[in-house]
Write a protein that holds these residues in place. Structure first.
Motif, short mmCIF file in Angstrom:
data_model
loop_
_atom_site.label_atom_id
_atom_site.label_comp_id
_atom_site.label_asym_id
_atom_site.label_seq_id
_atom_site.Cartn_x
_atom_site.Cartn_y
_atom_site.Cartn_z
N TYR A 23 0.86 -1.19 0.00
CA TYR A 23 0.00 0.00 0.00
C TYR A 23 0.89 1.24 0.00
CZ TYR A 23 -3.28 3.53 1.61
OH TYR A 23 -4.03 4.66 1.72
N ASN A 24 0.73 2.09 -1.01
CA ASN A 24 1.60 3.25 -1.14
C ASN A 24 0.93 4.58 -0.88
OD1 ASN A 24 2.87 1.05 -3.06
ND2 ASN A 24 4.47 2.35 -2.26
N GLY A 25 -0.34 4.58 -0.54
CA GLY A 25 -1.01 5.83 -0.21
C GLY A 25 -2.22 6.08 -1.07
N GLU A 26 -2.71 7.31 -0.97
CA GLU A 26 -3.91 7.70 -1.70
C GLU A 26 -3.53 8.53 -2.91
OE1 GLU A 26 -3.85 8.93 1.84
OE2 GLU A 26 -4.23 6.81 2.23
N LEU A 27 -4.42 8.53 -3.88
CA LEU A 27 -4.22 9.28 -5.11
C LEU A 27 -5.55 9.89 -5.51
CD1 LEU A 27 -2.18 9.75 -7.52
CD2 LEU A 27 -3.26 7.76 -8.56
N PRO A 66 7.74 7.05 -8.69
CA PRO A 66 6.97 5.82 -8.57
C PRO A 66 7.75 4.64 -9.16
CG PRO A 66 6.12 7.19 -10.35
CD PRO A 66 7.18 7.98 -9.66
N GLU A 70 3.79 -0.64 -7.15
CA GLU A 70 3.14 0.18 -6.13
C GLU A 70 1.63 0.15 -6.34
OE1 GLU A 70 6.57 3.45 -5.06
OE2 GLU A 70 5.03 4.04 -6.49
N TYR A 72 -2.10 2.02 -5.11
CA TYR A 72 -2.69 3.23 -4.54
C TYR A 72 -4.20 3.10 -4.43
CZ TYR A 72 1.79 5.38 -5.57
OH TYR A 72 3.13 5.67 -5.61
#
Length: 152
Positions: A23-27, A66, A70, A72
């Motif tokens: 999990y690399n975060g929100e976009l 990136p 990954e 998102y």
């Protein structure tokens, strides 16, 4: 629904173990309003499968580039989670050398010239905001992604 709840729903419905998921975060596409929603609709309809960002934006904002693999959580313009995408490939290419085959993955334009005109405008705005100069040979970070889950 919170991002964590959405992420857990995604894991449960896809059968992934939390320790194996990346999990690399929100976009969120664009800032807000119609533009952001139209971009999101293209992603949800699997017509938009690439993101193009001026390379200097990463340097100036001290963001990591990136990398493939990954994942998102994509949020709508109200910051509600609605999809998960996975980066398949990352290319760094001078703006002038981006092919129509690659540009088509943006999902919006009828030809390379229309895409270049739109992106030029966007990149010039980004350049003004971040403090760099846009030129045709500027490297562009091209993230190619796939939609792996969406809220139904």
């Amino acid at each position: 629904m919170t991002v964590l709840q959405f992420w857990n729903e995604y894991l449960a419905k896809t059968g992934q173990k939390p320790q194996d998921a990346v999990y690399n975060g929100e976009l969120c596409f664009e800032d807000s309003g119609w533009t952001g929603q139209s971009q999101l609709n293209l992603v949800l309809g699997e017509k938009k499968t690439a993101i193009f960002t001026p390379f200097p934006s990463f340097e100036i904002n001290r963001e990591k580039l990136p990398v493939a693999g990954e994942v998102y959580v994509v949020e709508d313009t109200q910051e509600n989670p609605c999809a998960v995408i996975r980066v398949k490939d990352v290319k760094i290419i001078p703006f002038s050398q981006i092919s129509w085959e690659l540009a088509q993955q943006d999902g919006e334009d009828e030809n390379l010239e229309a895409w270049q005109e739109k992106e030029r405008d966007f990149f010039e705005e980004e350049a003004d905001l971040c403090g760099f100069d846009f030129d045709e040979e500027m490297p562009v970070v091209c993230e190619i992604f796939e939609l792996v889950y969406k809220k139904i």
